[in-house]
Write an enzyme that holds these catalytic residues in place. Structure first.
Site, PDB file in Angstrom:
ATOM      1  N   GLU A 158       0.853  -1.205   0.000  1.00 17.12           N
ATOM      2  CA  GLU A 158       0.000   0.000   0.000  1.00 17.12           C
ATOM      3  C   GLU A 158       0.881   1.245   0.000  1.00 17.12           C
ATOM      4  OE1 GLU A 158      -2.032  -0.907   3.623  1.00 17.12           O
ATOM      5  OE2 GLU A 158      -3.465  -2.227   2.652  1.00 17.12           O
TER       6      GLU A 158
ATOM      7  N   CYS B  33     -10.024   0.041   8.119  1.00 15.08           N
ATOM      8  CA  CYS B  33      -9.568   1.409   8.396  1.00 15.08           C
ATOM      9  C   CYS B  33     -10.321   2.458   7.579  1.00 15.08           C
ATOM     10  CB  CYS B  33      -8.071   1.513   8.113  1.00 15.08           C
ATOM     11  SG  CYS B  33      -7.581   0.803   6.533  1.00 15.08           S
TER      12      CYS B  33
HETATM   13 ZN   LIG Z   1      -7.766   2.480   4.983  1.00 14.72          ZN
END
Ligand SMILES: [Zn+2]
Length: 675
Positions: free
Chosen positions: A336, A420
Site C-alpha cells: 500500500e 480502516c
Molecule cells: Zn484504509
C-alpha cells in the site's frame, strides 16, 4: 509578540502580524497554545453548508454511514473485544480468548465515534450521545489500571495477537499497532470532548497518554521506539491543544525525532533515516501522510523549521512525481505504498481511501503553514475525486483501493476485515465544512466553494458573516455576500482562491497539463466593478473597507479540459483524461454501447459536450461525445466504429453494478491495444 515569530524561518515566510488568535486545528473550542499555525482554520461548526453536492453527502454520513459502521463494529466483534477485556480485568472467566481479527480493530470503533462526535457538534442527537457514552464506558472498563488500552493483549496476555508480541510495545515499530490505536483514541477523545463538553472519553485518553509519557522518551529507563503506524504524533498534538499539557507535545516531537535514529529502519515505515532528513515520499502511503501531518503539527506548535523543510521537499516529490490525477497517493498495492517516481499504474493502483484522507490532512497543514493556495489545489483535487470515491452514493459501501481503471471485478464492500477506510470517511466528512475558510490576523481566506453561510471570527474579535451562493462544483459562478458585524474601520482583507484548474495548472509541479488550447479568463468583481485578477500565492487579495451587503462575484470558467500526463508516466502515454472544474471524469460500462470502455478511442479532434443530468447518480454533470470502438477482426486487423459515449464524475463510479471503468482514455489505436 508571539514567540512563534522568533524563528527565522517563519519570519521569512510570514509578515509581522500574520499570526492569529490561537484556535485548535479542526476543532471548535478555543484551546490556546503558546504558538500554532500562522494561518488558522475556521472551525467546521462555524460553516453551514446548504449546497446540493456536499450537504446531502454529509447527511447520508450522519444518518446512514455512522450507524452502519457502528453496526459493523458490533457484528464483527470489535465491540465485544472491549467487553471481553473488561471481563478479564474484573477477574471473570472468559471462555473465548481468541484474539481479534487485527490488532488495530479497536481503532475502528474510535474512528466512528470521532465521526459521530463531529456530527453531534452540529446537530444534537440525545440518543446517539447516550450510545457514545455507553461505548466510552466499555472502553474505560477495558482499560488496565495503569492506563494501557489494547484489547488483544488484555483479553489474553499470554497469547495476544501474533503481531502484538509477547511484551507491551516492543513490537510496535513493526506491527503491534498499540500506538496507532492510542493515536486514534486521542483524536476521538478530543473530538468528543469538544463536541459534548464531557470528559469521560478524554479521561480515558489522558490516562493512556500519561502512560505513554512515562514509557517512551530519551531517558535510559524509557523505551526508545518509534511508532510503526503513525498517527499518535497527530493525536498527541491534538491532546496537547485540548489539555495544554506540554509533555504530550514533547512526546509527539520525540516520536518523530526517534524515528530512523538507529540502523534497522526501512522505507515502508519511513524509518530508514530521520524524518527531518527525508526528501522523498516513501513507503506505506497512509503512514507517510500521517507522519508528514504530525511533523507539520509539531513544527507549528514548536516553531522548529526542520520539519517544515523536510515536508516541503517531500511534498515536491509527491506532487511532482507520485500523485494520481484523482489526488490519490500510494501507487503500489504491494505494501500500500508510494512507488518510484512516475510509477502510476491505473488498473493496479492502490490509492487507499485512508491515504486520500491523509493527503487532505497533510495539504491542509501545509497551507496553514505557508498560506499558499497550491496546497489547497491538491486538497480540492483529492476531496472531489480520490477521497469521495471511497464511499458509495447510498453511504453503505466502501472502497479500500481507488484504482483509475477497472476490468469489472473491483467493487465497494459494506465492510472489510481491515476496516480502516470506512471509519476514516465517517470521521472526515462531518469536518469538511472546516476546509472552506481560514484566517490569519484580520485576513480571511476563501479556499473552497460551496453554497453556504459562515460566521468567521477575526483576530480582532470582530465577526464577519459570509455567504456563498453557487452551484459549484457543477458551475463556476460564485456570489459571496459579506456582512461585517461592526460599524467602524471595516478594513480587512479577503483572499479569494483562484483554483489552479482555472488558470491552466491542473496540479503544481507539471505532472499533468491541460493539452487543449482553451483559455477563458477568470472574472472577479466587487459590487459589480471589475477587479484585476492579480495572484499572490494563488489568491486575489481584496483589501478594502467592507460594508454590510458587499458582494464579491467570481466566475471560474468551467470548460471541459483534456488532460495529459507527463511523458515520464508510462501508464498514461497516448492517453487523455477529461476534467471539468475540480472534477475528474471516467467512462464506465453502462455509458458505452457494449460496455467496452477499454476499447474506446477518443482522438483530440472529436468534440465533446457537457450537461447536468439530474436523474443520473443523484444528479451529476456528464460529458458526452462520440469516440471510436476499436475491434479486431479474424485476420488480426483493427477496425473502428464511431459510437456514443458518456463520461461521469470519477467519484460516482461503481454505483451501478460491476463492469469496466477507465479514467485515461486511449487517443490512438496503439494505446487501445497496449496492455
Ligand atoms: Zn484504509
Amino acid at each position: 509578540m508571539c514567540v512563534f515569530m522568533d524563528a527565522p524561518f517563519f519570519r521569512r515566510h510570514f509578515p509581522a502580524g500574520a499570526l492569529a488568535v490561537i484556535f485548535s486545528l479542526n476543532s471548535f473550542a478555543a484551546g490556546p497554545a503558546p504558538r500554532d499555525y500562522p494561518v488558522q482554520p475556521v472551525p467546521f461548526t462555524a460553516v453551514h453548508l446548504d449546497d446540493a453536492f456536499w450537504a446531502p453527502r454529509l447527511e447520508t454520513n450522519r444518518a446512514v454511514t455512522i450507524p452502519h459502521a457502528f453496526g459493523q463494529c458490533q457484528a464483527s466483534g470489535r465491540m465485544d473485544n472491549f467487553e471481553r477485556a473488561a471481563a478479564v480485568l474484573r477477574g471473570e472467566n472468559v471462555e473465548n480468548r481468541k484474539p481479534p481479527g487485527f490488532p488495530f480493530d479497536d481503532s475502528d470503533v474510535y474512528k466512528v465515534l470521532e465521526g459521530a462526535s463531529y456530527a453531534l457538534a452540529v446537530r444534537p442527537d440525545p440518543k446517539m450521545s447516550a450510545y457514545l457514552d455507553s461505548l466510552i464506558a466499555r472502553f474505560a472498563a477495558a482499560q488496565e489500571p495503569d492506563g494501557y488500552l489494547y484489547t488483544t493483549r488484555t483479553i489474553d496476555p499470554a497469547h495476544p495477537h501474533p503481531w502484538a508480541g509477547t511484551n507491551r510495545w516492543v513490537n510496535d515499530p513493526d506491527s503491534s499497532h498499540e500506538l496507532y490505536n492510542a493515536g486514534h483514541l486521542f483524536e476521538a477523545a478530543a473530538a468528543h470532548y469538544q463536541a459534548t463538553g464531557k470528559t469521560n472519553l478524554l479521561n480515558v485518553a489522558i490516562r493512556e497518554a500519561d502512560l505513554l509519557c512515562q514509557t517512551f522518551g530519551p531517558d535510559t529507563n524509557q523505551l526508545h521506539l518509534w511508532p510503526g503506524h503513525e498517527i499518535v504524533e497527530m493525536g498527541l498534538a491534538r491532546l496537547y491543544r485540548v489539555t495544554g499539557s506540554q509533555r504530550y507535545l514533547d512526546l509527539a516531537k520525540y516520536f518523530i525525532d526517534v524515528r530512523g535514529s538507529r540502523p534497522g529502519g526501512d522505507d515502508y515505515h519511513q524509518s530508514r533515516i530521520p524524518p527531518v532528513d527525508q526528501t522523498e515520499a516513501v513507503g506505506h502511503a497512509v503512514r507517510a501522510g500521517y507522519l508528514y501531518s504530525g511533523m507539520a503539527d509539531v513544527a507549528a506548535l514548536t516553531g522548529d523549521p526542520r520539519y517544515v523543510h523536510a515536508i516541503d521537499a517531500i511534498w515536491e516529490n509527491a506532487v511532482g512525481k507520485k500523485l494520481y490525477l484523482t489526488g490519490g497517493i500510494g501507487a503500489r498495492a504491494q505494501d500500500e505504498a508510494f512507488g518510484d517516481d512516475y510509477e502510476l499504474p491505473n488498473l493496479t493502483a492502490c490509492n487507499e481511501t485512508c491515504a486520500a484522507v491523509a493527503n487532505v490532512f497533510w495539504n491542509e497543514r501545509l497551507f496553514l503553514l505557508h498560506g499558499d493556495a497550491r496546497y489547497v489545489d491538491v486538497l480540492e483535487r483529492t476531496l472531489y475525486n480520490g477521497l469521495l470515491s471511497g464511499v458509495s452514493l447510498d453511504g453503505t459501501k466502501f472502497f479500500y483501493p481507488n484504482p483509475l481503471e477497472s476490468e469489472g471485478s473491483h467493487q465497494r464492500s459494506p465492510w472489510f476485515g481491515c476496516a480502516c477506510c470506512p471509519g476514516n470517511l465517517t470521521r472526515f466528512l462531518p469536518s469538511l465544512p472546516g476546509y472552506l475558510y481560514a484566517r490569519s490576523g484580520d485576513t480571511l481566506y476563501v479556499n473552497l466553494y460551496a453554497d453556504s453561510t459562515a460566521s468567521v471570527k477575526l483576530e480582532s474579535g470582530r465577526t464577519v458573516k459570509i455567504t456563498q451562493e453557487t452551484r459549484y462544483p457543477w458551475n463556476g459562478t460564485v456570489k459571496m455576500t459579506v456582512q461585517p458585524d461592526w460599524q467602524r474601520n471595516k478594513k480587512f482583507t479577503i483572499k479569494v482562491r483562484i483554483p489552479g484548474w482555472a488558470r491552466n495548472e491542473p496540479v503544481p509541479g507539471g505532472l499533468y497539463k491541460f493539452c487543449d488550447a482553451l483559455n477563458e479568463p477568470v472574472a472577479l468583481t466587487v459590487n459589480g466593478e471589475d477587479v484585476p485578477v492579480r495572484l499572490d500565492k494563488g489568491y486575489v487579495s481584496l483589501d478594502r473597507s467592507w460594508k454590510s451587503g458587499d458582494v464579491i462575484e467570481l466566475d471560474l470558467p468551467m470548460l471541459i479540459r483534456r488532460v495529459a500526463a507527463s511523458e515520464n508516466v508510462p501508464a498514461d502515454r497516448g492517453r487523455v483524461a477529461l476534467q471539468r472544474g475540480p472534477i475528474v471524469f471516467c467512462v464506465e460500462w453502462p455509458d458505452t454501447p457494449k460496455g467496452q470502455v477499454h476499447k474506446l478511442l477518443l482522438p483530440d479532434e472529436q468534440p465533446v459536450t457537457t450537461r447536468f443530468d439530474p436523474a443520473l447518480l443523484n444528479g451529476v454533470q456528464v460529458i458526452e461525445g462520440k469516440g471510436y470502438n476499436v475491434a479486431t477482426n479474424e485476420f488480426g486487423k483493427n477496425f473502428k466504429r464511431l459510437q456514443d459515449f458518456k463520461a461521469i464524475p470519477y467519484f460516482a463510479w461503481a454505483n451501478r453494478g460491476p463492469g469496466e471503468m477507465i479514467v485515461w482514455i486511449a487517443k490512438s489505436e496503439k494505446s487501445v491495444n497496449a496492455p
